[in-house]
Each structure stands twice: as C-alpha cells, then as structure tokens.
Design a protein around this motif. Structure first.
Motif, PDB file in Angstrom:
ATOM      1  N   GLN A  33      -1.490   3.417   9.029  1.00  0.00           N
ATOM      2  CA  GLN A  33      -2.385   2.177   8.754  1.00  0.00           C
ATOM      3  C   GLN A  33      -1.580   1.964   7.225  1.00  0.00           C
ATOM      4  O   GLN A  33      -1.818   0.717   7.330  1.00  0.00           O
ATOM      5  CB  GLN A  33      -3.443   2.335   8.807  1.00  0.00           C
ATOM      6  CG  GLN A  33      -3.702   2.598  10.745  1.00  0.00           C
ATOM      7  CD  GLN A  33      -5.888   3.007  10.618  1.00  0.00           C
ATOM      8  OE1 GLN A  33      -5.814   3.408  10.747  1.00  0.00           O
ATOM      9  NE2 GLN A  33      -6.235   1.528  10.880  1.00  0.00           N
ATOM     10  N   ALA A  36       1.269   0.636   6.560  1.00  0.00           N
ATOM     11  CA  ALA A  36       1.863  -0.423   7.289  1.00  0.00           C
ATOM     12  C   ALA A  36       0.902  -1.922   6.901  1.00  0.00           C
ATOM     13  O   ALA A  36       1.429  -2.983   6.150  1.00  0.00           O
ATOM     14  CB  ALA A  36       1.881  -0.785   8.427  1.00  0.00           C
ATOM     15  N   LEU A  37      -0.365  -1.508   6.116  1.00  0.00           N
ATOM     16  CA  LEU A  37      -0.872  -2.312   5.543  1.00  0.00           C
ATOM     17  C   LEU A  37      -0.644  -2.588   4.178  1.00  0.00           C
ATOM     18  O   LEU A  37      -0.549  -4.072   3.254  1.00  0.00           O
ATOM     19  CB  LEU A  37      -2.443  -2.766   5.203  1.00  0.00           C
ATOM     20  CG  LEU A  37      -3.210  -2.646   6.672  1.00  0.00           C
ATOM     21  CD1 LEU A  37      -4.505  -1.746   6.453  1.00  0.00           C
ATOM     22  CD2 LEU A  37      -2.869  -3.412   7.477  1.00  0.00           C
ATOM     23  N   VAL A  39       3.070  -2.927   2.737  1.00  0.00           N
ATOM     24  CA  VAL A  39       4.566  -3.544   3.508  1.00  0.00           C
ATOM     25  C   VAL A  39       3.757  -4.423   3.901  1.00  0.00           C
ATOM     26  O   VAL A  39       4.426  -5.914   3.284  1.00  0.00           O
ATOM     27  CB  VAL A  39       4.323  -2.235   4.411  1.00  0.00           C
ATOM     28  CG1 VAL A  39       6.213  -3.474   4.684  1.00  0.00           C
ATOM     29  CG2 VAL A  39       5.262  -1.436   3.583  1.00  0.00           C
ATOM     30  N   SER A  40       2.585  -4.880   4.949  1.00  0.00           N
ATOM     31  CA  SER A  40       2.220  -6.291   5.268  1.00  0.00           C
ATOM     32  C   SER A  40       2.096  -7.622   4.427  1.00  0.00           C
ATOM     33  O   SER A  40       1.661  -8.333   4.078  1.00  0.00           O
ATOM     34  CB  SER A  40       1.442  -6.573   6.433  1.00  0.00           C
ATOM     35  OG  SER A  40      -0.093  -5.998   6.257  1.00  0.00           O
ATOM     36  N   LEU A  43       3.946  -9.175   1.717  1.00  0.00           N
ATOM     37  CA  LEU A  43       4.340 -10.332   2.302  1.00  0.00           C
ATOM     38  C   LEU A  43       3.400 -11.745   2.281  1.00  0.00           C
ATOM     39  O   LEU A  43       4.457 -12.100   2.615  1.00  0.00           O
ATOM     40  CB  LEU A  43       5.025 -10.298   4.198  1.00  0.00           C
ATOM     41  CG  LEU A  43       6.381  -8.394   3.657  1.00  0.00           C
ATOM     42  CD1 LEU A  43       6.023  -8.194   5.986  1.00  0.00           C
ATOM     43  CD2 LEU A  43       7.654  -9.331   3.477  1.00  0.00           C
ATOM     44  N   ASP A  45      -1.029 -12.738   2.693  1.00  0.00           N
ATOM     45  CA  ASP A  45      -1.765 -12.546   2.855  1.00  0.00           C
ATOM     46  C   ASP A  45      -2.292 -12.830   4.438  1.00  0.00           C
ATOM     47  O   ASP A  45      -3.182 -12.295   4.961  1.00  0.00           O
ATOM     48  CB  ASP A  45      -2.956 -13.432   1.961  1.00  0.00           C
ATOM     49  CG  ASP A  45      -3.293 -13.370   0.912  1.00  0.00           C
ATOM     50  OD1 ASP A  45      -3.157 -11.876   0.019  1.00  0.00           O
ATOM     51  OD2 ASP A  45      -3.205 -13.857   0.043  1.00  0.00           O
ATOM     52  N   ALA A  47      -0.093 -12.629   6.644  1.00  0.00           N
ATOM     53  CA  ALA A  47       0.816 -11.075   7.656  1.00  0.00           C
ATOM     54  C   ALA A  47      -0.136  -9.932   7.782  1.00  0.00           C
ATOM     55  O   ALA A  47      -0.565  -9.000   8.131  1.00  0.00           O
ATOM     56  CB  ALA A  47       2.401 -10.540   7.212  1.00  0.00           C
ATOM     57  N   TYR A  48      -0.932  -9.841   6.131  1.00  0.00           N
ATOM     58  CA  TYR A  48      -1.790  -8.777   6.093  1.00  0.00           C
ATOM     59  C   TYR A  48      -3.151  -8.667   7.263  1.00  0.00           C
ATOM     60  O   TYR A  48      -3.298  -7.648   7.353  1.00  0.00           O
ATOM     61  CB  TYR A  48      -2.236  -8.234   4.406  1.00  0.00           C
ATOM     62  CG  TYR A  48      -3.635  -7.087   4.044  1.00  0.00           C
ATOM     63  CD1 TYR A  48      -2.643  -5.572   3.916  1.00  0.00           C
ATOM     64  CD2 TYR A  48      -4.558  -7.609   4.331  1.00  0.00           C
ATOM     65  CE1 TYR A  48      -3.697  -4.899   3.744  1.00  0.00           C
ATOM     66  CE2 TYR A  48      -5.586  -6.681   4.456  1.00  0.00           C
ATOM     67  CZ  TYR A  48      -4.838  -5.362   3.680  1.00  0.00           C
ATOM     68  OH  TYR A  48      -5.976  -4.897   3.725  1.00  0.00           O
ATOM     69  N   LEU A  51      -1.957  -8.052  10.871  1.00  0.00           N
ATOM     70  CA  LEU A  51      -1.604  -6.787  11.191  1.00  0.00           C
ATOM     71  C   LEU A  51      -3.133  -6.071  10.806  1.00  0.00           C
ATOM     72  O   LEU A  51      -3.490  -5.018  11.860  1.00  0.00           O
ATOM     73  CB  LEU A  51      -1.201  -6.200  10.175  1.00  0.00           C
ATOM     74  CG  LEU A  51      -0.330  -4.642  10.352  1.00  0.00           C
ATOM     75  CD1 LEU A  51       0.179  -4.428  11.297  1.00  0.00           C
ATOM     76  CD2 LEU A  51       0.363  -4.027   9.648  1.00  0.00           C
TER      77      LEU A  51
END
Length: 110
Positions: A33, A36-37, A39-40, A43, A45, A47-48, A51
């Motif tokens: 988690q 992944a958070l 990385v997102s 990309l 706000d 995408a974050y 996710l």
C-alpha cells in the motif's frame, strides 16, 4: 507468506472480514500500500485518491483479520478516530498470533 502471496491473498479477499491474517500477510500488504500510494502520488492527486479509495476496503479487511489473529475484534480499528489509537493498534498488529482458535470470524458476532 511472501510479498506476492500476501498481495494476492489480500486482494482476493478484499471484503472478507472473517478469518485470520498472519503478521507477514498484514505487513507485506501494508508495504505494498505504501509503495503503491507513493507511486500514484507522483502521478497526481486524482490517481492517488482513486488508488487510496480502491485499497481502503482490502486494508480494513486485512486489519480486521489481523486483529482476529491476536484475539481482538475488528471493531477496534475504530480507535484510529482518536488519533492515539494508532499506537494501540500498532502494538496489537506486531504481536504474534494466538495458537488456538479465537472464534472471531467463525460465525461469531463479536
């Protein structure tokens, strides 16, 4: 349980609040988690946010199953609302699981 097995287990049981989760399953999914958070977040706000919402239910489910493994009810996760409750939950999350069946998630209403 290794990293990939933990992710597969948690995502395949994304809304399963019964049963138990080992320490390794919980902590490997926690690491997934965070990564992944991060990385997102790079990309954007949107995408974050998407996710974070997608991972919310699996995180609550694995947290509940982890608490079952240490003999607690999943409702104890509500301690996070108090702020200081994170420390109590952290203490329980790092504890070894109980050897005997605790009844949580086996049809009980606790």
């Amino acid at each position: 349980m290794n990293f990939m097995q933990a992710i597969q287990s948690c995502l395949s049981q994304y809304a399963t609040f019964s049963g138990r989760a080992s320490r390794s399953e919980f902590w490997w999914f926690f690491l997934f988690q965070i990564l992944a958070l991060i990385v997102s977040g790079m990309l954007g706000d949107v995408a974050y946010s998407i996710l974070a919402l997608l991972l919310l239910l699996p995180a609550l489910a694995v947290g509940t199953r982890r608490l079952h493994d240490v003999g607690r009810s999943g409702w104890w996760q509500l301690l996070t609302v108090t702020g200081i409750g994170y420390l109590v939950l952290l203490y329980w999350f790092v504890q070894p699981g109980e050897a005997q069946a605790n009844g949580y998630g086996e049809g009980s209403v606790a």
